[in-house]
Design a protein around this motif. Structure first.
Motif, PDB file in Angstrom:
ATOM      1  N   GLY A   1       0.842  -1.190   0.000  1.00  0.00           N
ATOM      2  CA  GLY A   1       0.000   0.000   0.000  1.00  0.00           C
ATOM      3  C   GLY A   1       0.876   1.239   0.000  1.00  0.00           C
ATOM      4  N   MET A   2       0.685   2.112  -0.971  1.00  0.00           N
ATOM      5  CA  MET A   2       1.520   3.312  -1.099  1.00  0.00           C
ATOM      6  C   MET A   2       0.627   4.542  -1.297  1.00  0.00           C
ATOM      7  SD  MET A   2       4.775   4.074  -3.616  1.00  0.00           S
ATOM      8  CE  MET A   2       3.912   4.158  -5.199  1.00  0.00           C
ATOM      9  N   TYR A   3       0.812   5.530  -0.449  1.00  0.00           N
ATOM     10  CA  TYR A   3       0.044   6.776  -0.534  1.00  0.00           C
ATOM     11  C   TYR A   3       1.017   7.916  -0.792  1.00  0.00           C
ATOM     12  CZ  TYR A   3      -3.520  10.279   0.579  1.00  0.00           C
ATOM     13  OH  TYR A   3      -4.419  11.330   0.515  1.00  0.00           O
ATOM     14  N   VAL A   4       0.725   8.739  -1.795  1.00  0.00           N
ATOM     15  CA  VAL A   4       1.594   9.863  -2.155  1.00  0.00           C
ATOM     16  C   VAL A   4       0.753  11.132  -2.222  1.00  0.00           C
ATOM     17  CG1 VAL A   4       3.100  10.846  -3.922  1.00  0.00           C
ATOM     18  CG2 VAL A   4       3.201   8.396  -3.418  1.00  0.00           C
ATOM     19  N   CYS A   5       1.261  12.191  -1.607  1.00  0.00           N
ATOM     20  CA  CYS A   5       0.568  13.478  -1.653  1.00  0.00           C
ATOM     21  C   CYS A   5       0.628  14.037  -3.070  1.00  0.00           C
ATOM     22  CB  CYS A   5       1.203  14.462  -0.680  1.00  0.00           C
ATOM     23  SG  CYS A   5       0.928  14.042   1.053  1.00  0.00           S
ATOM     24  N   GLY A   6      -0.527  14.193  -3.674  1.00  0.00           N
ATOM     25  CA  GLY A   6      -0.611  14.718  -5.029  1.00  0.00           C
ATOM     26  C   GLY A   6      -0.734  16.228  -5.052  1.00  0.00           C
ATOM     27  N   PRO A   7      -1.162  16.783  -6.177  1.00  0.00           N
ATOM     28  CA  PRO A   7      -1.158  18.238  -6.348  1.00  0.00           C
ATOM     29  C   PRO A   7      -2.348  18.925  -5.690  1.00  0.00           C
ATOM     30  CG  PRO A   7      -2.084  17.213  -8.289  1.00  0.00           C
ATOM     31  CD  PRO A   7      -1.644  16.086  -7.384  1.00  0.00           C
ATOM     32  N   THR A   8      -2.151  20.193  -5.386  1.00  0.00           N
ATOM     33  CA  THR A   8      -3.267  21.078  -5.063  1.00  0.00           C
ATOM     34  C   THR A   8      -3.618  21.798  -6.357  1.00  0.00           C
ATOM     35  OG1 THR A   8      -2.436  21.400  -2.832  1.00  0.00           O
ATOM     36  CG2 THR A   8      -4.039  22.985  -3.630  1.00  0.00           C
ATOM     37  N   VAL A   9      -4.823  21.599  -6.849  1.00  0.00           N
ATOM     38  CA  VAL A   9      -5.141  21.986  -8.219  1.00  0.00           C
ATOM     39  C   VAL A   9      -5.754  23.392  -8.291  1.00  0.00           C
ATOM     40  CG1 VAL A   9      -5.285  19.707  -9.253  1.00  0.00           C
ATOM     41  CG2 VAL A   9      -7.225  20.560  -7.964  1.00  0.00           C
ATOM     42  N   TYR A  10      -4.920  24.388  -8.030  1.00  0.00           N
ATOM     43  CA  TYR A  10      -5.360  25.767  -8.227  1.00  0.00           C
ATOM     44  C   TYR A  10      -4.443  26.509  -9.193  1.00  0.00           C
ATOM     45  CZ  TYR A  10      -1.684  26.971  -4.866  1.00  0.00           C
ATOM     46  OH  TYR A  10      -0.486  27.094  -4.216  1.00  0.00           O
ATOM     47  N   GLY A  11      -3.520  25.789  -9.825  1.00  0.00           N
ATOM     48  CA  GLY A  11      -2.616  26.403 -10.795  1.00  0.00           C
ATOM     49  C   GLY A  11      -1.977  25.324 -11.653  1.00  0.00           C
ATOM     50  N   ASP A  12      -1.260  25.751 -12.678  1.00  0.00           N
ATOM     51  CA  ASP A  12      -0.625  24.805 -13.591  1.00  0.00           C
ATOM     52  C   ASP A  12       0.484  24.035 -12.889  1.00  0.00           C
ATOM     53  OD1 ASP A  12      -2.062  25.096 -15.973  1.00  0.00           O
ATOM     54  OD2 ASP A  12      -0.993  26.934 -16.483  1.00  0.00           O
ATOM     55  N   PRO A  13       0.647  22.754 -13.208  1.00  0.00           N
ATOM     56  CA  PRO A  13       1.723  21.965 -12.604  1.00  0.00           C
ATOM     57  C   PRO A  13       3.094  22.502 -13.014  1.00  0.00           C
ATOM     58  CG  PRO A  13       0.701  20.767 -14.417  1.00  0.00           C
ATOM     59  CD  PRO A  13      -0.140  21.971 -14.167  1.00  0.00           C
ATOM     60  N   HIS A  14       4.054  22.427 -12.084  1.00  0.00           N
ATOM     61  CA  HIS A  14       5.397  22.945 -12.347  1.00  0.00           C
ATOM     62  C   HIS A  14       6.423  21.841 -12.146  1.00  0.00           C
ATOM     63  CE1 HIS A  14       5.856  23.136  -7.968  1.00  0.00           C
ATOM     64  NE2 HIS A  14       4.725  23.806  -7.916  1.00  0.00           N
ATOM     65  N   LEU A  15       7.693  22.196 -12.196  1.00  0.00           N
ATOM     66  CA  LEU A  15       8.765  21.208 -12.160  1.00  0.00           C
ATOM     67  C   LEU A  15       8.790  20.436 -10.841  1.00  0.00           C
ATOM     68  CD1 LEU A  15      10.927  20.309 -14.155  1.00  0.00           C
ATOM     69  CD2 LEU A  15      12.531  21.887 -13.070  1.00  0.00           C
ATOM     70  N   GLY A  16       8.421  21.090  -9.742  1.00  0.00           N
ATOM     71  CA  GLY A  16       8.357  20.392  -8.465  1.00  0.00           C
ATOM     72  C   GLY A  16       7.332  19.284  -8.470  1.00  0.00           C
ATOM     73  N   HIS A  17       6.169  19.536  -9.087  1.00  0.00           N
ATOM     74  CA  HIS A  17       5.163  18.484  -9.238  1.00  0.00           C
ATOM     75  C   HIS A  17       5.733  17.313 -10.037  1.00  0.00           C
ATOM     76  CE1 HIS A  17       2.030  21.833  -8.683  1.00  0.00           C
ATOM     77  NE2 HIS A  17       1.895  21.024  -7.659  1.00  0.00           N
ATOM     78  N   ALA A  18       6.491  17.648 -11.085  1.00  0.00           N
ATOM     79  CA  ALA A  18       7.059  16.603 -11.937  1.00  0.00           C
ATOM     80  C   ALA A  18       8.027  15.734 -11.156  1.00  0.00           C
ATOM     81  CB  ALA A  18       7.763  17.229 -13.139  1.00  0.00           C
ATOM     82  N   ARG A  19       8.855  16.355 -10.300  1.00  0.00           N
ATOM     83  CA  ARG A  19       9.845  15.551  -9.592  1.00  0.00           C
ATOM     84  C   ARG A  19       9.189  14.554  -8.646  1.00  0.00           C
ATOM     85  NH1 ARG A  19      15.462  16.369  -6.214  1.00  0.00           N
ATOM     86  NH2 ARG A  19      16.173  14.357  -6.952  1.00  0.00           N
ATOM     87  N   SER A  20       8.221  15.000  -7.876  1.00  0.00           N
ATOM     88  CA  SER A  20       7.553  14.090  -6.948  1.00  0.00           C
ATOM     89  C   SER A  20       6.829  12.989  -7.711  1.00  0.00           C
ATOM     90  CB  SER A  20       6.560  14.865  -6.074  1.00  0.00           C
ATOM     91  OG  SER A  20       5.960  14.009  -5.134  1.00  0.00           O
TER      92      SER A  20
END
Length: 492
Positions: free
Chosen positions: A30-49
């Motif tokens: 079982g693996m849980y990962v904190c995803g994005p907060t969707v109030y703006g365009d995804p950036h490089l930090g989102h990509a790395r995680s």
């Protein structure tokens, strides 16, 4: 190496050491990962995680585990100043743009999914939204209240950090001293309803202008940011699960608060392993929206940001991120991205050549038999993707040697090299190679080969205008054409 012999070692942020990973209910993970907060365009930090945990997901699956991968969507929103005060950012954008909050959510969720698809990030098993789990978050708050670790104040509910710390330890993940926090944290305006400034909101009373609100026994309001992952992790993965991941910036306060909530509600920790990826930096400073130096993924793909010298392909971004260990920082620069682009093209060229190699009748004159084992050893050592990439470059040198006629491979060795290279390049690192994989790719390759044969005929006829036009137009479409003594080679 047999899969049963491969022992994955991961770094556990909670224990601050690497240790052999053993799932709670093998072969299930079982693996849980904190995803994005969707109030703006995804950036490089989102990509790395996303890429970090995509690699972990892929490799656990490769090892034979049945992985339930949960990645949430935060659509209730972060708050403007901290986790307790201010206006929900999704609600703020909805108010400014005169949209329903869920219109904002849907717009940016679609953009996030599109960016992840371009980066070849596999979708999670479950992708729950915080707004769809308000009841579960209320139940969590009620359990914490019933156990005496929270209190109501003016329509809000706060977690009592000092009370919790009498029985347990707050700060176990970030290694912080709660007494120092209690004594040094300044009191902010509007937080006088809290017993201590470090107490965090479990449920927040909604101000009149707040759009996103839900009825509760404490009045109309919304859950605190930290509640959603604890509530949804338990719902989909159970009271105890294996891995919880996210960016290193979430260790405190978000993940620290998650641990405290779980223990306060159930009496024991919920997560066994905490895995965190490090940050993207620019000139040594964290790159992020809050600092105003973030570059969105769309801007990378189009080259439309003033800091970018050119547009970069999604696979270049993925390769750039994987060239650093996930626990190391990655410093953005155009020079680094351009170097990544050239390196990736070398691997793609090797993959294309590998697909075309033919075996020799005799024995191999070079040893390529250890590629699979060396890559497996690197992946089992805390997902050391830079070492895997270095082994793929070694394999590329061997491929080029055979291609140039300076070495030979037997049928068995060639089949093993093709299998291992494709496994780690495509399936585990998720880098789409130029080698054809299905009928569409084969037709695509033949079309380009046909154009190059027309160009070769034009050159023989000294029709330089036609020859140059074909080369230039292919180049404009992203193809790299390299003339050789036998004709021409191409890569994308």
């Amino acid at each position: 190496m047999d899969k049963q012999q491969q022992k994955l070692v991961l770094y556990n942020t909670l224990t601050r050491r690497k240790a052999e990973f053993e799932p709670l209910h093998a072969p299930h993970v079982g693996m849980y990962v904190c995803g994005p907060t969707v109030y703006g365009d995804p950036h490089l930090g989102h990509a790395r995680s996303a890429i970090t945990f995509d690699i972990l997901f892929r490799y656990l699956t490769h090892l034979g585990y049945k992985v339930r991968y949960v990645r949430n969507i935060t659509d209730v929103g972060h708050l403007e100043h901290d986790a307790d005060e201010g206006e929900d950012k999704i609600a703020k954008r909805a108010r400014i743009e005169q949209l329903e909050p869920m219109e904002v959510v849907q717009h940016y969720t679609r953009r996030y999914h599109r960016a992840m698809e371009l980066l070849n990030v596999l979708p999670p098993s479950i992708e729950p939204q915080a707004s769809g789990h308000i009841i579960e978050q209320m139940e969590l708050v009620n359990r914490i209240l019933a156990n005496g670790y929270a209190y109501e104040s003016e329509g809000s509910v706060y977690f009592d950090v000092a009370r919790y710390n009498q029985d347990h330890r707050y700060g176990i993940l970030s290694n912080r001293n709660v007494d120092e926090l209690l004594n040094t944290t300044r009191e902010l305006d509007g937080q006088t309803e809290k017993r201590n400034p470090v107490d965090f909101a479990l449920w927040k009373r909604a101000a009149p202008e707040h759009i996103m609100r839900w009825p509760s026994q404490w009045g109309e309001g919304f859950p605190g940011w930290h509640c959603e992952c604890t509530a949804m992790g338990r719902k989909y993965l159970g009271d105890h699960f294996d891995i919880h991941g996210g960016g290193m910036d979430l260790i405190f306060p978000h993940h620290e608060c998650e641990i405290a909530q779980a223990v306060a509600a159930e009496g024991e920790e919920m997560v066994r392993w905490w895995v965190h990826n490090n940050m993207i930096t620019y000139n040594g400073q964290k790159m992020g929206k809050s600092l105003g130096n973030a570059i969105t993924l769309e801007e990378f793909f189009t080259g439309s940001h003033p800091l970018l010298a050119q547009a970069y392909r999604p696979e270049t971004i993925r390769f750039f991120i994987l060239q650093a260990h996930y626990r190391s920082t990655v410093d953005f620069s155009n020079e680094a991205l351009q170097a990544s682009e050239k390196g990736l093209d070398r691997l793609f060229e090797a993959a294309e050549r590998l697909a075309k190699l033919t075996p020799s009748d005799g024995p191999s004159t070079i040893d390529v038999s250890t590629l699979r084992t060396r890559c497996e050893e690197a992946m089992c050592d805390d997902m050391n993707t830079p070492i895997v990439i270095s082994h793929l470059f070694d394999a590329a040198k061997a491929i080029n040697t055979v291609h140039d006629g300076r070495a030979t491979l037997s049928a068995d060795d060639l089949a093993e090299l093709q299998s291992a290279f494709r496994l780690f390049m495509d399936d585990i690192l998720g880098l789409r190679s130029a080698a054809p994989s299905d009928e569409k790719d084969e037709a695509y390759r033949r079309a380009v080969d046909l154009l190059l044969s027309v160009r070769q005929q034009a050159k023989q006829n000294k029709d330089w205008a036609t020859s140059d036009r074909i080369r230039n137009e292919l180049s404009a479409l992203g193809f790299v054409v390299k003339d050789t003594k036998d004709g021409a080679e191409w890569s994308l």
